[in-house]
Structure formats: C-alpha cells, structure tokens
Design a protein around this motif. Structure first.
Motif, PDB file in Angstrom:
ATOM      1  N   ALA A 142      -6.006   5.053  -1.544  1.00  0.00           N
ATOM      2  CA  ALA A 142      -4.969   4.229  -2.172  1.00  0.00           C
ATOM      3  C   ALA A 142      -3.577   4.791  -1.938  1.00  0.00           C
ATOM      4  CB  ALA A 142      -5.238   4.103  -3.668  1.00  0.00           C
ATOM      5  N   ALA A 143      -3.495   6.054  -1.554  1.00  0.00           N
ATOM      6  CA  ALA A 143      -2.182   6.677  -1.388  1.00  0.00           C
ATOM      7  C   ALA A 143      -1.480   6.244  -0.110  1.00  0.00           C
ATOM      8  CB  ALA A 143      -2.330   8.192  -1.401  1.00  0.00           C
ATOM      9  N   ALA A 144      -2.246   5.888   0.910  1.00  0.00           N
ATOM     10  CA  ALA A 144      -1.656   5.644   2.226  1.00  0.00           C
ATOM     11  C   ALA A 144      -0.574   4.568   2.219  1.00  0.00           C
ATOM     12  CB  ALA A 144      -2.758   5.310   3.230  1.00  0.00           C
ATOM     13  N   PRO A 145      -0.807   3.388   1.608  1.00  0.00           N
ATOM     14  CA  PRO A 145       0.255   2.366   1.635  1.00  0.00           C
ATOM     15  C   PRO A 145       1.548   2.820   0.965  1.00  0.00           C
ATOM     16  CG  PRO A 145      -1.855   1.388   1.040  1.00  0.00           C
ATOM     17  CD  PRO A 145      -2.048   2.864   1.005  1.00  0.00           C
ATOM     18  N   ALA A 146       1.452   3.613  -0.117  1.00  0.00           N
ATOM     19  CA  ALA A 146       2.657   4.082  -0.813  1.00  0.00           C
ATOM     20  C   ALA A 146       3.432   5.064   0.043  1.00  0.00           C
ATOM     21  CB  ALA A 146       2.269   4.721  -2.146  1.00  0.00           C
ATOM     22  N   GLU A 147       2.712   5.945   0.733  1.00  0.00           N
ATOM     23  CA  GLU A 147       3.394   6.899   1.600  1.00  0.00           C
ATOM     24  C   GLU A 147       4.001   6.202   2.813  1.00  0.00           C
ATOM     25  OE1 GLU A 147       1.813  11.280   1.218  1.00  0.00           O
ATOM     26  OE2 GLU A 147       0.179   9.991   1.943  1.00  0.00           O
ATOM     27  N   ALA A 148       3.273   5.219   3.348  1.00  0.00           N
ATOM     28  CA  ALA A 148       3.801   4.484   4.500  1.00  0.00           C
ATOM     29  C   ALA A 148       5.061   3.716   4.125  1.00  0.00           C
ATOM     30  CB  ALA A 148       2.739   3.530   5.032  1.00  0.00           C
ATOM     31  N   ALA A 149       5.132   3.265   2.894  1.00  0.00           N
ATOM     32  CA  ALA A 149       6.311   2.532   2.425  1.00  0.00           C
ATOM     33  C   ALA A 149       7.447   3.463   2.013  1.00  0.00           C
ATOM     34  CB  ALA A 149       5.926   1.628   1.253  1.00  0.00           C
ATOM     35  N   ASP A 150       7.240   4.777   2.197  1.00  0.00           N
ATOM     36  CA  ASP A 150       8.259   5.772   1.879  1.00  0.00           C
ATOM     37  C   ASP A 150       8.675   5.702   0.410  1.00  0.00           C
ATOM     38  OD1 ASP A 150      10.000   7.872   2.295  1.00  0.00           O
ATOM     39  OD2 ASP A 150      11.655   6.581   2.924  1.00  0.00           O
ATOM     40  N   LEU A 151       7.670   5.562  -0.452  1.00  0.00           N
ATOM     41  CA  LEU A 151       7.927   5.530  -1.885  1.00  0.00           C
ATOM     42  C   LEU A 151       7.536   6.827  -2.570  1.00  0.00           C
ATOM     43  CD1 LEU A 151       6.668   1.916  -2.667  1.00  0.00           C
ATOM     44  CD2 LEU A 151       9.042   2.696  -2.603  1.00  0.00           C
ATOM     45  N   ILE A 152       6.613   7.599  -1.970  1.00  0.00           N
ATOM     46  CA  ILE A 152       6.111   8.800  -2.627  1.00  0.00           C
ATOM     47  C   ILE A 152       5.609   9.770  -1.571  1.00  0.00           C
ATOM     48  CG2 ILE A 152       3.704   8.020  -2.885  1.00  0.00           C
ATOM     49  CD1 ILE A 152       3.818   9.188  -5.777  1.00  0.00           C
ATOM     50  N   THR A 153       5.667  11.048  -1.913  1.00  0.00           N
ATOM     51  CA  THR A 153       5.096  12.095  -1.069  1.00  0.00           C
ATOM     52  C   THR A 153       4.066  12.843  -1.893  1.00  0.00           C
ATOM     53  OG1 THR A 153       7.169  12.349   0.144  1.00  0.00           O
ATOM     54  CG2 THR A 153       5.582  14.147   0.301  1.00  0.00           C
ATOM     55  N   LEU A 154       2.820  12.798  -1.476  1.00  0.00           N
ATOM     56  CA  LEU A 154       1.728  13.396  -2.254  1.00  0.00           C
ATOM     57  C   LEU A 154       1.494  14.826  -1.784  1.00  0.00           C
ATOM     58  CD1 LEU A 154      -0.577  10.282  -2.402  1.00  0.00           C
ATOM     59  CD2 LEU A 154       0.769  11.251  -4.251  1.00  0.00           C
TER      60      LEU A 154
END
Length: 906
Positions: A301-313
């Motif tokens: 589930a993290a991949a789309p958020a990171e791709a959208a440059d919204l979060i860095t896990l």
C-alpha cells in the motif's frame, strides 16, 4: 531526486548567505541562534535541509513539532537531546537528575523548567566541546509548551559554545508567534517575480499565456510550494483562470486542498496508510507497520504514496510537507480517524509507552469511557512527576470529557483547571471551572473552584479587582480547610497591598474578613495575624507580631511566604533579616530552578543589597532577573531597578524608569507601583538637590499608608520639606517616623534620629546626627550612613564649623562615590568645595567591563568555579570561560587570583 527538490532553493541567495555565515561563526567558536519565519510553503524546511547538508561534517541533531504531539511534555526536546545523552554525566548532578526525570529516564522530584533549561544548555555545550553542534527544529509553532519555553530560554543564553540552534516557525496572517520572540530571526517571503516565473515554468504542463503566468505568480505571492503544487493536474485551459477567484481562501488552505485531492485519488489502503502515519506523531516505522497489520494493510500500500511524492517511509517516516499531514488528517471522516487511533493504541506497548497508548485510546473513543479516562489521569500524574504541568492539564481535560460519571467528571475538570493554573496557562481555566461546577461538587470542591478562579484572575491582574474574589474564596474555605483559607486570605492581603490607593478599602476588608479566623501555627497564619493587626491597630501594634513571624521562619521554610517575610523585615527596619531571607530564597530558587520564586527573590535581594550600598552587586542581580524574566515571562524587577537608578542619580535614565512604573501603576491599578515611583522620585531629587520637586513627590507618595513604602517616603519628605522651608510638613513626617522608631531596629532608630536632627531643637541636632550615624553603621545601612554624614556635614558648615564639616563631608563623598551614588557624591563634593577644600571627581582606573563581565569577575574572584558561575547566571561553563578571558585581557592579568586586586567596582 523529486522534481521540487531541484528548485527548492531558487532565489534564496540572501538566505543561503546568512546560513553560511552562521555556520562559519559556529565553526569559529561562537554560538548562533536563528528563527526562520514565514508562511506555510515558503521554503523554511528546504533551508533547514540545506543547512543540514552544509553541516554534514559537524554534529547535527533534528527535531520537529507535530501538532498531534503538542500535549506531550518535553517530547520534541527529548528527541533533540537523545543523541547527546552520552554527555549527560559531565553535567552537575542536580542537572543530570533534572533531565533524567524530565525525560522519564528515572524517578525523582519534578524539575522546575529553569533547571531543565540550564541542564539542556550545559548538555549542548558539553556536546559541542568535541565538535560544533547544529540543532535544527522544524515546525516550531507546534512544539509542546515545555520544549518551546526551554529551547527559547537556551536560545537566549547561548554565547560561546560553538552551537547553532535554528528554528523554522510558521506564521499566519503576518503575525509572529510569541514563543521565540526576541531571538534573531530571518523572515522568509515569496520569491521575486523572475524566480517565481522560472519555478512555475518548470512545472507547467504546457505553454501558458504570459499574462496568465503573471497572474498565477501574483496569486501565490511567489510561494514556492504553491507554485509547485497548485498547477499539478491542471490543464493549460484550466490554468487560464488562475488559482484565485471569489472564496478561494488562504493560500495554505488551497495548497492543502490540492494535497487532499491527490490523496483522495489514491487506493483505499494507501489512504489508510497515510492516515495512520499522519496520526502517529513521531514517525515510528515499526509501530506504523504493526498498526497497519492490525488493519489488514500490507507493505504494498505504500508504493502509490511514495510514487506520488507524498511520503518517505524511512527511519523516521516523513511526509513531503506538514500540509500533507494536515490534508490527510483533516480530510478523514471521524469513523476512519477513530479506527486509525484504535490500531495505533493496540500497537503501542502499554508498559513502555502508556501515555501515547492512552492518548490514542482517547481519540479512538466513540463516547464516554471510564477506563480510558482513568488511563489519561494516570498519564497526567506521570506528566506532573516530570514537571509537565501543561501536559498534565491537557490529559486531565481530555479525561474529564471522557468520564461518564458526573461526579468524577467534575473532579477531573477541577483538577485540569488547577493544572492549567499551575502551568500559568490560563485561557482554558474559566471554561473548565464552569464545566466542573455543572457537576455535583461538594462544598470543599466548590470552595477550591472559587479559589482557583480568584487565583487565575489575580495572576493576570494582581492588584485592583483581585482582592474581593480572593476574599470570597477564602470565606468559602474557612470552615472546610482553615489552612487553605489562611493562605488565601494572605494572598488577598498581597493583592490589597499591590492595589494600594486604587482600592483604599481593600486592606480593611481583608483584615475584617480574616480577623476571626482560627489562628494557625504555620508561618502563613502568623504573618496573616500580623497583617491584620497592622491594618486594624496600626504599624506599632503589629511590630511584635511581625518580629514573631520572622523568628518562626526556618531554613527549609516554604518560599511561598517570601513576599510577606521580606516585607515584614523591611517594615520593622530589620535589614539583616531582609538580607538573610533574600539570600536563602535566591540560593534555594537557583538550586531548584524555581522560576516563580527566583523571579521575585532576585529583585528583593537586589534591593536589600542596595541599602547596604552594594549597588554593583544589586545591578548584577537585576541583570540576572532580566534573564529569568525571559524564561518565566514575568516582569518583577521594575521597582528595584527604579530605586537603584534613583540612588545612582543619573536624572534622565532614572526618570524613564520611574515614569514607566507610574504608567504601569495607573494602567493596571497597582497603587504600590505609584507609591514606589513617588518614593524613587523623592530620592532622585533629594540627591540632585531639587528639594521642592522631592517634597512634591514625597507628599504624593505619603497620601496613602503603603506597607514598607510609607517609612521610606516619610524619611525623604523630612529632608525635602526641611530644605524647602516647609517646617510644618517636615514635622508631620517626623511624627510618623517616631512611631517607626518603636520597632527598635537600627534602621528605624536611625531614621527617627535624622528626622529629629533636621526638625528638632538646634542644640540637639549634633547629638541626633551622631546617633543616626551610629545606628546606621551598626545596622550595615551604608546608604543611610553616607547620607546622614552628608546632612551632618552640611549642618556643620552652616554652623561655620568647617574643619569638622570637612571630616563628615569627606567621609560622605568617599562612601557615596565608592557605592556609585553619583548625585549624593556630587552634592558632598560641592559642599566640600564650599568649605575651601579642593576635591577632584573620582574616576575609575580599570578598563570598563560589561555588566556581565563584571558579575563573572566578582564571582570568580570569590572562588566560584565556572560551573557554579554558569548555573547562577544561566550560562554554560564555556561561555563563562570565554568571558573570563576577556576580563583578563581588559584588566591585564593572567589568573583568577589577580582579579580582586585588579578589578575596580563599577
């Protein structure tokens, strides 16, 4: 590298030069503090990142305020200090203990904020002894209250430790936050038009008309984040109308809305992941993944958020920008938000982190829940044990809201109000007391609610308007808790004394209300009886009770009785008791870091030293009091500063302080300030020889019988009226001083003898002057001994006894000049010249030291090591050493042993 990172420093040449200069100075051994201030998205975080990159070879520590974590005492401070705790054992043991307790690393007495602040200052200095230290604090506007206050205090005291402390603070509506006011700042504004257009062009989806582009730049004000984010997802046609329009709202809101639209476009599991990350305040990756597992959400589930440059896990988990966190948090529906908190509560270890678990449980609760409320109350107890009164208040307030039982809910609301009062955060107190009074309070709780309301009111307005609420509260307590009633009546007396002439019936009402209260053996009760007698039966009747109250003080006495004890000593004219009380109070408050006591003790101590004639030490203490005021947010040194300045005799600076005191007295209804201002005016003008002006001021001051002040003012009035040819006025003041003489102390007897010499039979004047000199000398009252010798010398010269006059005038001149009483010294010099003696004005031979250098030099000369000097002056030992090197250079010496011989008092 994300696209925005390539451009985030465009147009920031001035800011980058300032940061580069800051780092150079820190590498050279100085400390520097800077607050980057600006609206959301203007580039504060990018500049912190730049600074971190430039300081890669130095020690760098980071922390950030998180809105969701602002209820946790010391949370941001602990994250900032955690990498430095290996240096903790180098601090004095009392400072080590303070930090360990504050950070929950060990049990102990709750530390005062000032002590924690000194410990953090020392920790930074010890860490920087190995390598320059760079401390970066983002989103400072969301720091918890204790972290904010302590870091602001440290920022004001850093000097020569090789430490950089840089904050990024968001401002809204152009308003600067108060937490870091007074610190050096660097305001950040939008980019210049050319840079803004270049940044916008880099993200536009296609060609856009130049007029449209200029309109977009104007609407965003050159805000870099807005320029990068608002065009995202819009076509050239949609951009043709710009971003504004009717009802467009603030820029930060529009950027946040843009982030929210991007979040809404993500898969449901990704949105849930972002929400859990948004409400988990510290970026704890393992905790986040445990909570997500409980929700049935996997790593994918993290991949789309990171791709959208919204979060860095990473470690820690970081959002692209705080507005992303806000967009996620504020955009969630209540049920989904509660589910995220519930998962985090379940994932949080109840033994290791019970407070965050309780906090998440509270936000997950649908309705009242006694189990969660009880857990929050336990969190409040732990916060109080660490010194976090504001955090305890927040926990208790939330606990009250979740309590199902009305009686328990009222009790917790009352406790929350008390914690807010103890923390000095008063805005929520009225609402919490109103909520508590809706529930079934017993009589004692009702009385305590009344007392808290009165105390909160008196903290903002200590004089006029504070007396009656305190009397009402004391009246409700008198049959339920006599000890608390006596303490509250004593507080009412304090308010009445401060109100003075602005509430002429205040003291009488307090005395009548407290007269029949059962006597108590505690010190507060003894002082209360003395003040009742002073008000109803007159000062003479109160002298034995005041003396008894002073004798009842013990070495470990509760310093809450500092103000009546100091006032009792001065009312009696017992300078030695005044010196002893204030010395004990200052030493105790310094050791414990008790700001509320130290802020009052330092000016009291300075005033007592002033009457000894130790004006330089008094001024040093007032400088120290100024530092305490920075930390405590209070102003208590005005009276002493004005009196010391009046005795020094420099007319313009003294009048500025006196006039400020008069304005404050009138605006706030504090008659005591009005009285003290009049007394200071009389001192100033008597020193300058402006006797009519001195008499006018003293008459104004003596219109109301203010505790302590009336004796001082009457002494000035006798001298001024005699020299102005107003014998009747002087005679009336002499009668009042005769009453004071019945106290039998050297100060009172000396003042009476001077008044007799000035107004009595000429044939008795010489004996009375000599008696006064003896009394003042025996009592250690150097100021009045010098002034009496001056008056005696003037009288002898008028009797044509020039040789004897020279003896007294020379002693007066030398003493006044040595102490720094410049106007009285000049008066003595003129009289000596009139006797035919040649007198040169004294000059200081040593190079001029700054007030801080002088204070450090005195302490070093008396054997205090650097660590003790630093703790006393709120400086790091390295800064003390740096100042000492400058002292040595100015005095032309090379060791501490030589200071006493080379240092000339200033």
């Amino acid at each position: 590298m994300p696209q925005h990172a390539k451009h985030q420093l465009l147009g920031r040449t001035r800011e980058l030069e300032a940061l580069d200069r800051l780092l150079r100075e820190v590498r050279d051994g100085r400390s520097r503090v800077l607050v980057l201030r600006g609206e959301a998205g203007v580039g504060k975080s990018a500049l912190l990142d730049y600074l971190a990159g430039q300081a890669a070879q130095l020690q760098t520590v980071h922390a950030a305020g998180v809105e969701a974590e602002s209820d946790f005492a010391y949370s941001a401070l602990q994250r900032l200090c955690a990498p430095l705790l290996s240096h903790l054992d180098r601090l004095p043991s009392v400072q080590q203990d303070a930090l360990r307790v504050a950070f929950g690393l060990s049990a102990g007495n709750p530390p005062e904020m000032l002590l924690v602040g000194i410990a953090v200052l020392g920790l930074f200095a010890e860490a920087a002894a190995e390598s320059p230290l760079v401390c970066l604090v983002d989103d400072a506007q969301w720091l918890d209250l204790m972290s904010q206050r302590i870091l602001a205090f440290v920022g004001r005291r850093l000097d020569a430790e090789s430490v950089a402390l840089v904050f990024a603070e968001r401002i809204t509506g152009g308003r600067k936050e108060e937490g870091f006011s007074g610190l050096p700042d660097l305001p950040l504004r939008g980019l210049a038009d050319a840079d803004a257009r270049a940044l916008l062009d880099s993200v536009l989806p296609g060609p856009v008309d130049a007029r449209v582009r200029d309109r977009i730049v104007a609407e965003t004000g050159g805000n870099p984040l807005a320029l990068l984010e608002l065009p995202r997802g819009l076509s050239p046609a949609e951009l043709a109308f710009g971003f504004g329009g009717p009802g467009a709202g603030p820029l930060a809101t529009r950027v946040e809305d843009g982030f929210r639209r991007r979040v809404d476009a993500l898969p449901a599991d990704t949105r849930a992941l972002l929400l859990v990350a948004a409400v988990e305040p510290v970026g704890d990756g393992p905790l986040l993944w445990q909570a997500l597992r409980l929700l049935g959400i996997g790593l994918e589930a993290a991949a789309p958020a990171e791709a959208a440059d919204l979060i860095t896990l990473g470690a820690p988990v970081r959002f692209r920008h705080p507005l992303v966190r806000s967009a996620v948090w504020r955009g969630a529906d209540p049920a989904t938000l509660r589910a995220a908190h519930h998962a985090l509560a379940e994932a949080t270890d109840a033994e290791r982190d019970p407070d965050r678990r309780a906090w998440h449980q509270a936000h997950a609760a649908v309705g009242p829940d006694e189990q969660v409320a009880a857990a929050l109350e336990c969190s409040a107890v732990r916060a109080l044990a660490r010194g976090g009164r504001a955090a305890a208040a927040s926990f208790l307030e939330r606990a009250a809201a979740l309590t199902p039982d009305p009686k328990e809910r009222a009790r917790r609301a009352l406790a929350a109000a008390g914690a807010h009062v103890a923390a000095g955060v008063l805005a929520r107190v009225p609402d919490l007391l109103a909520a508590a009074e809706l529930g079934p309070l017993d009589r004692l709780q009702q009385a305590n609610a009344s007392r808290l309301r009165a105390k909160a009111s008196s903290m903002t307005n200590p004089g006029l308007g504070a007396v009656q609420p305190l009397l009402d509260a004391a009246g409700r307590l008198r049959d339920l808790d006599p000890t608390a009633a006596r303490e509250t009546y004593l507080a009412a007396f304090g308010a009445a004394i401060w109100a003075g002439r602005h509430d002429e019936g205040g003291l009488r009402r307090a005395a009548e209300a407290a007269r029949d209260l059962p006597p108590g053996d505690e010190t507060a009760g003894v002082f209360l009886r003395a003040l009742v007698a002073w008000t109803t039966d007159g000062p003479v009747a109160a002298f034995p009770l005041l003396a008894r109250a002073l004798r009842s003080l013990t070495d470990d006495e509760d310093l809450a009785v500092l103000w009546p004890a100091a006032n009792a000593a001065v009312e009696l004219g017992d300078l030695q008791a005044w010196l002893d009380i204030t010395d004990r109070a200052v030493r105790s408050a310094r050791t414990t870091g008790t700001l509320s006591i130290l802020s009052r003790a330092l000016p009291y101590r300075a005033a007592s030293l002033g009457y000894v004639g130790r004006f330089s030490e008094a001024r040093d203490l007032l400088a120290e009091a100024a530092a305490v005021e920075d930390a405590a947010g209070v102003a208590t040194r005005m009276v002493t500063a004005a009196l010391i300045s009046a005795y020094r005799g420099r007319e313009r600076p003294a009048l500025e302080l006196i006039e400020a005191m008069e304005r404050e007295g009138e605006q706030r209804g504090l008659g005591r300030l009005t009285a003290m201002a009049a007394c200071a005016r009389a001192v100033l003008h008597n020193g300058l020889g402006n006797y009519p002006l001195a008499m006018e001021a003293a008459l104004r001051g003596s219109e109301y019988q203010d505790l302590v002040v009336h004796h001082w003012t009457c002494s000035e009035l006798v001298e001024a009226a005699t020299r102005s040819g107003e014998a009747a006025v002087a005679a009336r003041a002499r009668v009042r001083l005769a009453d004071w003489g019945q106290a039998g102390t050297p100060w009172a007897l000396g003042a009476q003898a001077v008044a007799d010499a000035l107004t009595g039979a000429p044939e008795q004047a010489e004996d009375r002057y000599r008696e006064a000199v003896d009394h003042f000398g025996r009592g250690g009252l150097g100021v009045f001994e010098a002034r009496t010798r001056l008056l005696f010398g003037e009288w002898l010269r008028r009797q044509n006894r020039r040789a004897q006059a020279r003896t007294e005038l020379r002693a007066a001149y030398e003493a006044a000049a040595t102490m720094g009483m410049e106007a009285f010294a000049e008066r003595a010099r003129r009289e000596l010249l009139a006797t035919g003696e040649t007198v040169r004005k004294r000059t200081l031979g040593a190079p001029v030291l700054t007030p801080q250098e002088a204070q450090i030099a005195r302490l070093a000369a008396t054997g205090h090591p650097n660590a003790e000097i630093g703790a006393q002056l709120f400086l790091s030992p390295r800064t003390v050493e740096w100042h000492l090197r400058k002292v040595f250079a100015k005095l032309g010496i090379s060791s501490r042993r030589e200071i006493a011989g080379a240092f000339s008092d200033q």
